[in-house]
Design a protein around this motif. Structure first.
Motif, PDB file in Angstrom:
ATOM      1  N   ALA A 189       0.831  -1.207   0.000  1.00  0.00           N
ATOM      2  CA  ALA A 189       0.000   0.000   0.000  1.00  0.00           C
ATOM      3  C   ALA A 189       0.864   1.256   0.000  1.00  0.00           C
ATOM      4  CB  ALA A 189      -0.924  -0.010   1.218  1.00  0.00           C
ATOM      5  N   THR A 190       1.979   1.209   0.720  1.00  0.00           N
ATOM      6  CA  THR A 190       2.877   2.368   0.777  1.00  0.00           C
ATOM      7  C   THR A 190       3.502   2.647  -0.586  1.00  0.00           C
ATOM      8  OG1 THR A 190       3.399   1.832   3.081  1.00  0.00           O
ATOM      9  CG2 THR A 190       4.871   3.363   1.956  1.00  0.00           C
ATOM     10  N   LYS A 202       0.133   7.337  -2.787  1.00  0.00           N
ATOM     11  CA  LYS A 202       0.889   8.545  -2.443  1.00  0.00           C
ATOM     12  C   LYS A 202       0.415   9.150  -1.123  1.00  0.00           C
ATOM     13  CE  LYS A 202       1.977   9.806  -7.215  1.00  0.00           C
ATOM     14  NZ  LYS A 202       1.781  10.796  -8.297  1.00  0.00           N
ATOM     15  N   ASN A 203      -0.908   9.121  -0.900  1.00  0.00           N
ATOM     16  CA  ASN A 203      -1.437   9.711   0.329  1.00  0.00           C
ATOM     17  C   ASN A 203      -0.913   8.989   1.566  1.00  0.00           C
ATOM     18  OD1 ASN A 203      -2.905  11.652  -1.015  1.00  0.00           O
ATOM     19  ND2 ASN A 203      -4.787  10.464  -1.046  1.00  0.00           N
ATOM     20  N   ILE A 209       2.592   8.825   6.401  1.00  0.00           N
ATOM     21  CA  ILE A 209       3.699   8.204   7.137  1.00  0.00           C
ATOM     22  C   ILE A 209       4.829   9.208   7.363  1.00  0.00           C
ATOM     23  CG2 ILE A 209       5.522   6.461   6.995  1.00  0.00           C
ATOM     24  CD1 ILE A 209       3.508   4.623   5.629  1.00  0.00           C
ATOM     25  N   ILE A 210       5.154   9.990   6.334  1.00  0.00           N
ATOM     26  CA  ILE A 210       6.219  10.995   6.468  1.00  0.00           C
ATOM     27  C   ILE A 210       5.865  12.011   7.553  1.00  0.00           C
ATOM     28  CG2 ILE A 210       7.357  12.933   5.312  1.00  0.00           C
ATOM     29  CD1 ILE A 210       7.197  11.275   2.715  1.00  0.00           C
ATOM     30  N   PHE A 211       4.629  12.517   7.514  1.00  0.00           N
ATOM     31  CA  PHE A 211       4.211  13.490   8.521  1.00  0.00           C
ATOM     32  C   PHE A 211       4.159  12.866   9.912  1.00  0.00           C
ATOM     33  CE2 PHE A 211       2.835  16.282   5.071  1.00  0.00           C
ATOM     34  CZ  PHE A 211       3.134  17.528   5.609  1.00  0.00           C
ATOM     35  N   SER A 212       3.775  11.610   9.992  1.00  0.00           N
ATOM     36  CA  SER A 212       3.718  10.927  11.288  1.00  0.00           C
ATOM     37  C   SER A 212       5.108  10.821  11.910  1.00  0.00           C
ATOM     38  CB  SER A 212       3.120   9.526  11.111  1.00  0.00           C
ATOM     39  OG  SER A 212       1.797   9.603  10.634  1.00  0.00           O
ATOM     40  N   VAL A 213       6.078  10.445  11.089  1.00  0.00           N
ATOM     41  CA  VAL A 213       7.458  10.342  11.578  1.00  0.00           C
ATOM     42  C   VAL A 213       7.970  11.708  12.025  1.00  0.00           C
ATOM     43  CG1 VAL A 213       9.839   9.820  10.912  1.00  0.00           C
ATOM     44  CG2 VAL A 213       7.984   8.304  10.194  1.00  0.00           C
ATOM     45  N   LEU A 214       7.665  12.749  11.241  1.00  0.00           N
ATOM     46  CA  LEU A 214       8.104  14.101  11.593  1.00  0.00           C
ATOM     47  C   LEU A 214       7.482  14.570  12.907  1.00  0.00           C
ATOM     48  CD1 LEU A 214       8.007  15.907   8.119  1.00  0.00           C
ATOM     49  CD2 LEU A 214      10.031  15.241   9.427  1.00  0.00           C
ATOM     50  N   ILE A 215       6.194  14.281  13.085  1.00  0.00           N
ATOM     51  CA  ILE A 215       5.505  14.688  14.313  1.00  0.00           C
ATOM     52  C   ILE A 215       6.097  13.984  15.527  1.00  0.00           C
ATOM     53  CG2 ILE A 215       3.325  14.537  15.571  1.00  0.00           C
ATOM     54  CD1 ILE A 215       3.369  16.782  13.579  1.00  0.00           C
ATOM     55  N   LEU A 216       6.324  12.684  15.415  1.00  0.00           N
ATOM     56  CA  LEU A 216       6.893  11.936  16.539  1.00  0.00           C
ATOM     57  C   LEU A 216       8.317  12.395  16.838  1.00  0.00           C
ATOM     58  CD1 LEU A 216       5.586   8.328  15.798  1.00  0.00           C
ATOM     59  CD2 LEU A 216       4.827   9.896  17.594  1.00  0.00           C
ATOM     60  N   ILE A 234      -3.314   6.183   9.774  1.00  0.00           N
ATOM     61  CA  ILE A 234      -2.676   5.229   8.864  1.00  0.00           C
ATOM     62  C   ILE A 234      -3.572   4.012   8.640  1.00  0.00           C
ATOM     63  CG2 ILE A 234      -0.707   3.669   8.594  1.00  0.00           C
ATOM     64  CD1 ILE A 234       0.993   5.739  10.046  1.00  0.00           C
ATOM     65  N   ALA A 235      -4.227   3.535   9.705  1.00  0.00           N
ATOM     66  CA  ALA A 235      -5.140   2.398   9.564  1.00  0.00           C
ATOM     67  C   ALA A 235      -6.309   2.756   8.649  1.00  0.00           C
ATOM     68  CB  ALA A 235      -5.652   1.965  10.937  1.00  0.00           C
ATOM     69  N   ALA A 236      -6.843   3.968   8.794  1.00  0.00           N
ATOM     70  CA  ALA A 236      -7.951   4.405   7.937  1.00  0.00           C
ATOM     71  C   ALA A 236      -7.519   4.447   6.474  1.00  0.00           C
ATOM     72  CB  ALA A 236      -8.443   5.780   8.387  1.00  0.00           C
ATOM     73  N   GLU A 237      -6.297   4.913   6.225  1.00  0.00           N
ATOM     74  CA  GLU A 237      -5.786   4.960   4.854  1.00  0.00           C
ATOM     75  C   GLU A 237      -5.604   3.550   4.294  1.00  0.00           C
ATOM     76  OE1 GLU A 237      -5.216   6.443   1.507  1.00  0.00           O
ATOM     77  OE2 GLU A 237      -5.087   8.000   3.045  1.00  0.00           O
ATOM     78  N   LEU A 238      -5.163   2.615   5.135  1.00  0.00           N
ATOM     79  CA  LEU A 238      -5.014   1.222   4.697  1.00  0.00           C
ATOM     80  C   LEU A 238      -6.375   0.599   4.377  1.00  0.00           C
ATOM     81  CD1 LEU A 238      -2.263   0.001   7.194  1.00  0.00           C
ATOM     82  CD2 LEU A 238      -2.017   0.246   4.722  1.00  0.00           C
TER      83      LEU A 238
END
Length: 232
Positions: A20-21, A25-26, A31-38, A62-66
């Motif tokens: 899926a990744t 693209k979404n 995932i990129i924003f999640s890593v940056l936030i953490l 991320i689960a919703a996107e999956l």
């Protein structure tokens, strides 16, 4: 046997996330924003409960996107021809992602905004007052460099497509100017959001690739930042 089956299931799950990744693209953006936030959260001494809230919120997005991706795959497999029902199913599943994304934005705002604002305001107020015409000069130089680079690379037209993205370069050039000239964290964050939307729209419209948009943003922000640094 149960252990082997569990490992196989885990492997299938990981393959699903990776697949899926690669295709969505979404999901990459989430995932990129999640890593940056953490990563950003590490610098603000969050409470244990706040870390839990951030982690759960990110996991839900991320689960919703999956789930949305899985539903799209299923609909495409079952309904080959164009269908209003298929469109509605995809729209509703995409709407679920949108709701979780908005929820994540609000959670991030309540948990991190005041900390980010206080940290940035302290540093921004140290900046000297600068003439506003520097922003115009930076913008003109950025546009000129975009046109020159496109002509050298030979991809796209001067004002459409190619490496780097002119829209992204201009947007992030304006962002740096706003940061230096207003010294206002809230205004700067709003402009940053607009820059992200501009960049994302260029990718969504298939005018530019993700790499072209990123390079445009780096060019615009880098050139403008360098000019302000030299003036200082």
């Amino acid at each position: 046997m149960k252990t082997k089956s569990w490992w196989k299931s885990l492997g299938y799950a990981i393959e699903g996330v990776l697949d899926a990744t690669k295709t969505e693209k979404n999901l990459k953006i989430h995932i990129i924003f999640s890593v940056l936030i953490l990563f950003l959260a590490l610098f603000f001494n969050l409470k244990f409960l706040e870390y839990i809230i951030l982690t759960i919120t990110i996991s839900l997005v991320i689960a919703a996107e999956l789930f949305n991706t899985a539903i799209e795959y299923l609909v495409d497999a079952l309904i080959k021809e164009k269908s209003e029902v298929a469109k509605r199913v995809k729209d509703v599943s995409a709407g679920a992602v949108l709701i979780t994304a908005f929820g994540a934005i609000f959670v991030g705002y309540f948990v991190l905004f005041e900390r980010i604002k206080n940290a940035l305001s302290f540093n921004l107020q140290k900046l000297p007052n600068l003439p506003h015409h520097i922003a115009i000069v930076s913008l003109v130089i950025t546009i000129a460099l975009v046109v020159i680079i496109k002509s050298l690379i030979g991809r796209g037209e001067p004002l459409h497509g190619g490496m780097p993205s002119g829209h992204s370069a201009v947007a992030f050039s304006i962002l740096i100017s706003v940061i230096y000239l207003t010294k206002d964290v809230a205004v700067s964050l709003l402009v940053f959001l607009l820059c992200v939307l501009v960049a994302e729209s260029r990718v969504r419209l298939k005018v530019h690739s993700m790499s072209e948009v990123i390079m445009g943003g780096l060019l615009g922000s880098g050139v403008t930042f360098l000019i302000f640094i030299l003036i200082l």
